[in-house]
Design a protein around this motif. Structure first.
Motif, PDB file in Angstrom:
ATOM      1  N   CYS A  42       0.848  -1.173   0.000  1.00 21.66           N
ATOM      2  CA  CYS A  42       0.000   0.000   0.000  1.00 21.66           C
ATOM      3  C   CYS A  42       0.896   1.239   0.000  1.00 21.66           C
ATOM      4  O   CYS A  42       1.912   1.285   0.686  1.00 21.66           O
ATOM      5  CB  CYS A  42      -0.878   0.034   1.229  1.00 21.66           C
ATOM      6  SG  CYS A  42      -2.199  -1.204   1.236  1.00 21.66           S
ATOM      7  N   THR A  43       0.474   2.241  -0.754  1.00 19.88           N
ATOM      8  CA  THR A  43       1.273   3.451  -0.941  1.00 19.88           C
ATOM      9  C   THR A  43       1.710   4.048   0.384  1.00 19.88           C
ATOM     10  O   THR A  43       2.871   4.417   0.560  1.00 19.88           O
ATOM     11  CB  THR A  43       0.471   4.515  -1.722  1.00 19.88           C
ATOM     12  OG1 THR A  43      -0.198   3.899  -2.816  1.00 19.88           O
ATOM     13  CG2 THR A  43       1.375   5.625  -2.205  1.00 19.88           C
ATOM     14  N   ASN A  44       0.777   4.135   1.324  1.00 22.40           N
ATOM     15  CA  ASN A  44       1.029   4.819   2.598  1.00 22.40           C
ATOM     16  C   ASN A  44       1.591   3.900   3.681  1.00 22.40           C
ATOM     17  O   ASN A  44       1.816   4.348   4.805  1.00 22.40           O
ATOM     18  CB  ASN A  44      -0.245   5.488   3.102  1.00 22.40           C
ATOM     19  CG  ASN A  44      -1.408   4.528   3.202  1.00 22.40           C
ATOM     20  OD1 ASN A  44      -1.685   3.773   2.271  1.00 22.40           O
ATOM     21  ND2 ASN A  44      -2.100   4.538   4.317  1.00 22.40           N
TER      22      ASN A  44
ATOM     23  N   GLN B  81      -6.975   8.964   1.242  1.00 19.85           N
ATOM     24  CA  GLN B  81      -6.279  10.095   1.853  1.00 19.85           C
ATOM     25  C   GLN B  81      -4.837   9.717   2.189  1.00 19.85           C
ATOM     26  O   GLN B  81      -3.922  10.524   2.000  1.00 19.85           O
ATOM     27  CB  GLN B  81      -7.008  10.565   3.123  1.00 19.85           C
ATOM     28  CG  GLN B  81      -8.382  11.130   2.885  1.00 19.85           C
ATOM     29  CD  GLN B  81      -9.473  10.054   2.772  1.00 19.85           C
ATOM     30  OE1 GLN B  81      -9.251   8.879   3.079  1.00 19.85           O
ATOM     31  NE2 GLN B  81     -10.637  10.452   2.314  1.00 19.85           N
ATOM     32  N   GLY B  82      -4.634   8.520   2.698  1.00 23.29           N
ATOM     33  CA  GLY B  82      -3.285   8.046   2.988  1.00 23.29           C
ATOM     34  C   GLY B  82      -2.445   7.952   1.728  1.00 23.29           C
ATOM     35  O   GLY B  82      -1.260   8.303   1.724  1.00 23.29           O
ATOM     36  N   HIS B  83      -3.049   7.488   0.635  1.00 26.53           N
ATOM     37  CA  HIS B  83      -2.364   7.390  -0.659  1.00 26.53           C
ATOM     38  C   HIS B  83      -1.888   8.768  -1.108  1.00 26.53           C
ATOM     39  O   HIS B  83      -0.721   8.954  -1.468  1.00 26.53           O
ATOM     40  CB  HIS B  83      -3.327   6.778  -1.684  1.00 26.53           C
ATOM     41  CG  HIS B  83      -2.843   6.805  -3.084  1.00 26.53           C
ATOM     42  ND1 HIS B  83      -1.964   5.866  -3.593  1.00 26.53           N
ATOM     43  CD2 HIS B  83      -3.106   7.665  -4.105  1.00 26.53           C
ATOM     44  CE1 HIS B  83      -1.711   6.139  -4.870  1.00 26.53           C
ATOM     45  NE2 HIS B  83      -2.399   7.226  -5.197  1.00 26.53           N
ATOM     46  N   ASP B  84      -2.814   9.744  -1.068  1.00 24.64           N
ATOM     47  CA  ASP B  84      -2.467  11.099  -1.492  1.00 24.64           C
ATOM     48  C   ASP B  84      -1.397  11.712  -0.596  1.00 24.64           C
ATOM     49  O   ASP B  84      -0.455  12.349  -1.081  1.00 24.64           O
ATOM     50  CB  ASP B  84      -3.712  11.994  -1.501  1.00 24.64           C
ATOM     51  CG  ASP B  84      -4.704  11.613  -2.589  1.00 24.64           C
ATOM     52  OD1 ASP B  84      -4.321  10.889  -3.540  1.00 24.64           O
ATOM     53  OD2 ASP B  84      -5.880  12.022  -2.481  1.00 24.64           O
ATOM     54  N   TYR B  85      -1.539  11.526   0.723  1.00 25.86           N
ATOM     55  CA  TYR B  85      -0.529  12.045   1.646  1.00 25.86           C
ATOM     56  C   TYR B  85       0.840  11.427   1.343  1.00 25.86           C
ATOM     57  O   TYR B  85       1.849  12.125   1.305  1.00 25.86           O
ATOM     58  CB  TYR B  85      -0.900  11.743   3.106  1.00 25.86           C
ATOM     59  CG  TYR B  85       0.280  11.965   4.017  1.00 25.86           C
ATOM     60  CD1 TYR B  85       0.635  13.248   4.425  1.00 25.86           C
ATOM     61  CD2 TYR B  85       1.098  10.902   4.413  1.00 25.86           C
ATOM     62  CE1 TYR B  85       1.756  13.464   5.213  1.00 25.86           C
ATOM     63  CE2 TYR B  85       2.215  11.110   5.203  1.00 25.86           C
ATOM     64  CZ  TYR B  85       2.534  12.386   5.591  1.00 25.86           C
ATOM     65  OH  TYR B  85       3.655  12.596   6.358  1.00 25.86           O
TER      66      TYR B  85
ATOM     67  N   HIS C  55       4.243  13.321   0.506  1.00 28.37           N
ATOM     68  CA  HIS C  55       5.397  13.152   1.391  1.00 28.37           C
ATOM     69  C   HIS C  55       6.611  12.632   0.609  1.00 28.37           C
ATOM     70  O   HIS C  55       7.731  13.117   0.796  1.00 28.37           O
ATOM     71  CB  HIS C  55       5.027  12.194   2.524  1.00 28.37           C
ATOM     72  CG  HIS C  55       6.099  12.023   3.542  1.00 28.37           C
ATOM     73  ND1 HIS C  55       6.382  12.970   4.502  1.00 28.37           N
ATOM     74  CD2 HIS C  55       6.967  10.998   3.761  1.00 28.37           C
ATOM     75  CE1 HIS C  55       7.374  12.542   5.268  1.00 28.37           C
ATOM     76  NE2 HIS C  55       7.751  11.353   4.838  1.00 28.37           N
ATOM     77  N   LEU C  56       6.369  11.653  -0.237  1.00 29.56           N
ATOM     78  CA  LEU C  56       7.457  11.094  -1.047  1.00 29.56           C
ATOM     79  C   LEU C  56       8.127  12.178  -1.892  1.00 29.56           C
ATOM     80  O   LEU C  56       9.352  12.256  -1.946  1.00 29.56           O
ATOM     81  CB  LEU C  56       6.916   9.978  -1.947  1.00 29.56           C
ATOM     82  CG  LEU C  56       6.588   8.674  -1.238  1.00 29.56           C
ATOM     83  CD1 LEU C  56       5.577   7.857  -2.037  1.00 29.56           C
ATOM     84  CD2 LEU C  56       7.853   7.877  -0.984  1.00 29.56           C
ATOM     85  N   LYS C  57       7.318  13.013  -2.516  1.00 33.20           N
ATOM     86  CA  LYS C  57       7.853  14.053  -3.387  1.00 33.20           C
ATOM     87  C   LYS C  57       8.512  15.180  -2.599  1.00 33.20           C
ATOM     88  O   LYS C  57       9.642  15.577  -2.896  1.00 33.20           O
ATOM     89  CB  LYS C  57       6.730  14.616  -4.258  1.00 33.20           C
ATOM     90  CG  LYS C  57       7.193  15.696  -5.210  1.00 33.20           C
ATOM     91  CD  LYS C  57       6.051  16.199  -6.069  1.00 33.20           C
ATOM     92  CE  LYS C  57       6.560  17.295  -6.992  1.00 33.20           C
ATOM     93  NZ  LYS C  57       5.472  17.875  -7.775  1.00 33.20           N
ATOM     94  N   ASN C  58       7.813  15.702  -1.597  1.00 35.76           N
ATOM     95  CA  ASN C  58       8.265  16.911  -0.912  1.00 35.76           C
ATOM     96  C   ASN C  58       9.250  16.677   0.226  1.00 35.76           C
ATOM     97  O   ASN C  58       9.995  17.591   0.575  1.00 35.76           O
ATOM     98  CB  ASN C  58       7.062  17.700  -0.390  1.00 35.76           C
ATOM     99  CG  ASN C  58       6.179  18.190  -1.515  1.00 35.76           C
ATOM    100  OD1 ASN C  58       6.625  18.387  -2.633  1.00 35.76           O
ATOM    101  ND2 ASN C  58       4.900  18.357  -1.234  1.00 35.76           N
TER     102      ASN C  58
END
Length: 190
Positions: free
Chosen positions: A139-141, A171-175, A179-182
């Motif tokens: 899972c992404t998050n 929401q966890g996916h988007d966060y 987070h990964l990018k920034n």
């Protein structure tokens, strides 16, 4: 996707794309978001293997009734050793079985969220001179994010295939992507 890696030496990390995490009847499923990745995940996995890219299947492993594992208190039993829930989902299982003896294909068990925690993944990457990982899976998050954090802490460049990651928690996916990018300076690609 490969353009984002440039001339760096890279590996493809396929994280937890298993029946228990993806199938609608899986023990801890992402459901539709995970299922939707299937065709692209199969295609990318096949191409990386064919092109000689070091392709890692980092797959969650749990023991039945393990009262000492920290996830036991958080999630229902999943990816139990010896069960079909640990099989790679859909075409991925056949792709792995057809290519499992190739030098650039590596299947590894992991017992924590990160594919680096308690495994030889870093050693396998370093001995091949790999400085960048392209991470896909679920899972992404959770497992994708924790694997990326550990890659970052080891000085390994991170590329996330946005259309090859999913979560049961939008929401966890988007966060996680933010987070990964920034925070981890990950390159996010489609």
């Amino acid at each position: 996707m490969v353009e984002a890696v440039g001339d760096r030496k890279w590996a493809f990390l396929n994280i937890d794309y298993t029946v228990d995490f993806v199938d609608a009847q899986g023990a801890l499923t992402c459901g539709e978001p995970g299922i939707a990745l299937h065709d692209a995940m199969a295609e990318v996995t096949e191409k990386t293997i064919e092109n000689g890219v070091f392709t890692v299947f980092g797959i969650d492993l749990h023991l039945k009734d393990d009262q000492y594992h920290p996830e036991t208190k958080l999630f229902p039993p999943h990816n139990i050793k010896g069960t079909s829930g640990r099989d790679l989902y859909g075409k991925l299982e056949a792709i792995y079985q057809e290519n499992r003896d190739k030098e650039n294909v590596y299947y590894m068990d992991k017992t924590r969220y990160s594919a680096f925690a308690g495994t030889d993944l870093e050693l396998k990457l370093r001995e091949r001179g790999i400085d960048t990982v392209l991470i896909a899976g679920v899972c992404t998050n959770i497992c994708v994010l924790h694997t990326a954090i550990d890659a970052y802490n080891r000085g390994i460049n991170i590329v996330i295939a946005e259309d090859l990651v999913a979560s049961f928690n939008p929401q966890g996916h988007d966060y996680a992507l933010t987070h990964l990018k920034n925070t981890l300076n990950a390159t996010i690609v489609k």
